[in-house]
Design a protein around this motif. Structure first.
Motif, short mmCIF file in Angstrom:
data_model
loop_
_atom_site.label_atom_id
_atom_site.label_comp_id
_atom_site.label_asym_id
_atom_site.label_seq_id
_atom_site.Cartn_x
_atom_site.Cartn_y
_atom_site.Cartn_z
N HIS A 1 0.83 -1.20 0.00
CA HIS A 1 0.00 0.00 0.00
C HIS A 1 0.86 1.25 0.00
CE1 HIS A 1 -3.86 -1.98 0.38
NE2 HIS A 1 -3.41 -2.72 1.38
N ASP A 2 1.98 1.24 0.75
CA ASP A 2 2.83 2.42 0.82
C ASP A 2 3.44 2.72 -0.55
OD1 ASP A 2 2.32 2.78 3.50
OD2 ASP A 2 4.12 1.72 4.17
N SER A 3 3.91 1.69 -1.25
CA SER A 3 4.48 1.90 -2.58
C SER A 3 3.43 2.41 -3.55
CB SER A 3 5.10 0.61 -3.11
OG SER A 3 6.18 0.20 -2.31
N LEU A 4 2.23 1.84 -3.46
CA LEU A 4 1.15 2.28 -4.35
C LEU A 4 0.75 3.72 -4.03
CD1 LEU A 4 -0.85 1.57 -6.59
CD2 LEU A 4 -2.39 0.66 -4.84
N ASP A 5 0.73 4.08 -2.77
CA ASP A 5 0.39 5.45 -2.39
C ASP A 5 1.41 6.44 -2.96
OD1 ASP A 5 -1.17 7.41 -0.78
OD2 ASP A 5 0.73 7.57 0.31
N LEU A 6 2.70 6.10 -2.85
CA LEU A 6 3.73 6.97 -3.41
C LEU A 6 3.56 7.08 -4.93
CD1 LEU A 6 6.33 8.64 -3.20
CD2 LEU A 6 7.62 6.48 -3.38
N LEU A 7 3.30 5.95 -5.57
CA LEU A 7 3.13 5.96 -7.02
C LEU A 7 1.97 6.85 -7.44
CD1 LEU A 7 4.10 4.71 -9.71
CD2 LEU A 7 2.45 2.86 -9.34
N THR A 8 0.86 6.77 -6.74
CA THR A 8 -0.30 7.58 -7.12
C THR A 8 -0.04 9.06 -6.87
OG1 THR A 8 -1.32 7.20 -4.95
CG2 THR A 8 -1.94 5.72 -6.73
N ARG A 9 0.71 9.38 -5.81
CA ARG A 9 1.00 10.79 -5.54
C ARG A 9 1.95 11.39 -6.56
NH1 ARG A 9 3.70 11.31 -0.91
NH2 ARG A 9 3.60 9.17 -0.13
N VAL A 10 2.88 10.59 -7.06
CA VAL A 10 3.87 11.09 -8.03
C VAL A 10 3.32 11.05 -9.45
CG1 VAL A 10 6.11 10.63 -9.09
CG2 VAL A 10 5.85 10.52 -6.60
N ALA A 11 2.71 9.92 -9.82
CA ALA A 11 2.28 9.72 -11.20
C ALA A 11 0.82 10.04 -11.45
CB ALA A 11 2.57 8.27 -11.62
N GLY A 12 0.05 10.27 -10.38
CA GLY A 12 -1.38 10.44 -10.54
C GLY A 12 -2.06 9.11 -10.77
N THR A 13 -3.35 9.14 -11.02
CA THR A 13 -4.10 7.90 -11.22
C THR A 13 -4.69 7.77 -12.63
OG1 THR A 13 -6.15 8.92 -10.40
CG2 THR A 13 -4.75 7.79 -8.78
N GLU A 14 -4.55 8.78 -13.45
CA GLU A 14 -5.22 8.74 -14.75
C GLU A 14 -4.59 7.77 -15.73
OE1 GLU A 14 -6.18 12.33 -16.63
OE2 GLU A 14 -7.60 12.92 -15.08
N ARG A 15 -3.37 7.29 -15.44
CA ARG A 15 -2.73 6.33 -16.33
C ARG A 15 -2.19 5.13 -15.56
NH1 ARG A 15 -0.55 8.82 -21.92
NH2 ARG A 15 -2.19 10.36 -22.20
N LEU A 16 -2.78 4.85 -14.43
CA LEU A 16 -2.46 3.63 -13.69
C LEU A 16 -3.39 2.51 -14.14
CD1 LEU A 16 -1.84 4.63 -9.95
CD2 LEU A 16 -0.16 4.24 -11.77
N VAL A 17 -2.84 1.30 -14.29
CA VAL A 17 -3.64 0.14 -14.67
C VAL A 17 -3.27 -1.03 -13.77
CG1 VAL A 17 -4.13 0.78 -17.06
CG2 VAL A 17 -1.95 -0.31 -16.51
#
Length: 337
Positions: free
Chosen positions: A283-299
């Motif tokens: 969850h921590d890695s995913l949270d960092l990823l969403t904060r840096v990369a946003g969610t509009e291009r996460l799959v």
């Protein structure tokens, strides 16, 4: 992005397949399945031997096992991709092209037998770019595959100008490009023996290669030269989220090598152009990823049936993002067209 209904399909974009027809299809290079004298299964490709992974009878090779496991995990659709051990980048070009065509034909047949559940990404002979473009065009237009699939360094860095014609073909075909690393050499990356310990070629080496791929795409100007290119990287793009600040700082100072487009647009603009899968294990890695990369291009991605796949747990980990991930994957794979 507008939220999708709660019953939106769960689409997994990170699921490798080992096709029975592939065994021996590259001649002396294999692939070869076997069992060591001590009973340990092995899978050989050229000089590389993967030990301890049993493909036969698993979701990798048995589609009925795969579909049942998808149902149990709550996964509705999977994009099947080539085993990254079998890119065959060192194979003679004509042999690599023959292998890719046979593999893609078999994968397309498997996909057609399970409409609505499976999609396929094309294996490509990247050592011959003209042949790779021709095979991608055939795979998409004639046999119905949905994407291109390549190594993080397919014989050259991803920003090599020689690849521009390939990227143009990907855009013209209106398909996404998926990038996933492969183990290097028979005992791990040849330039760093430390990565041969503790499976670090997988645990750290993959992240290293994925982050280098991001740097090539962003700093090397691929995304600037090809603004309509949709490229998706595995495992959240390696450690990109963690080093994004250093990447941005280098562009802002700027360092001598920083191109003008990065000085004007900034690194974040291009990082948010990338598609990244959510297979990051916490969850921590995913949270960092969403904060840096946003969610509009996460799959959503699982490395389904692999050593680090999470099954139903992987679906639960991203439940709070499920509607967005579903809509994103449908957009990336052109399922909403």
């Amino acid at each position: 992005m507008a939220a999708q209904p709660p019953d939106a399909p769960v689409i997994d974009v990170h699921a490798h397949a080992v096709l029975p027809m592939s065994l021996g299809a590259a001649g002396a290079a294999g692939p070869e399945l076997g069992t060591a004298p001590d009973g340990t299964p092995f899978y050989r490709v050229g000089d590389y031997v993967l030990r301890g992974v049993r493909y036969e009878g698993s979701a990798f090779m048995d589609v009925d096992v795969r579909i049942a496991a998808m149902d149990a995990a709550g996964i509705d659709v999977q994009l099947l991709s080539p085993n990254p051990i079998t890119y065959f980048g060192d194979l003679e070009p004509a042999a690599a092209a023959r292998y890719a065509q046979a593999h893609n034909d078999a994968l397309a047949e498997l996909v057609r037998a399970h409409p609505g559940r499976l999609l396929g990404a094309a294996q490509l002979p990247m050592q011959d770019l003209d042949a790779a473009i021709a095979e991608l065009e055939r795979s998409v237009r004639e046999v119905g595959l949905s994407a291109a699939y390549v190594d993080t360094d397919p014989g050259r860095t991803l920003d090599d100008p020689a690849l521009d014609a390939f990227y143009e073909a990907v855009v013209d075909l209106d398909v996404p490009l998926f990038v996933h690393p492969t183990p290097l050499g028979s005992a791990g990356p040849a330039d760093d023996p430390r990565l041969r310990r503790f499976d670090l070629d997988l645990l750290l080496g993959f992240a290293y290669d994925e982050t280098l791929a991001v740097a090539a795409l962003v700093f090397g100007g691929v995304l600037e030269r090809h603004p309509r290119l949709d490229v998706c990287l595995s495992h959240g793009g390696g450690v990109t989220a963690y080093v994004a600040g250093r990447f941005a700082r280098a562009a802002a100072v700027p360092r001598a090598w920083v191109p003008e487009f990065l000085r004007e647009q900034g690194v974040e603009h291009y990082l948010r152009r990338l598609w990244l899968d959510t297979h990051v294990h916490s969850h921590d890695s995913l949270d960092l990823l969403t904060r840096v990369a946003g969610t509009e291009r996460l799959v959503f991605g699982t490395n389904f049936a692999g050593w680090d796949a999470g099954g139903a747990h992987a679906v639960e980990e991203v439940a709070h993002l499920a509607p967005v991930l579903s809509a994103n994957a449908a957009r990336l794979l052109r399922l909403d067209a």
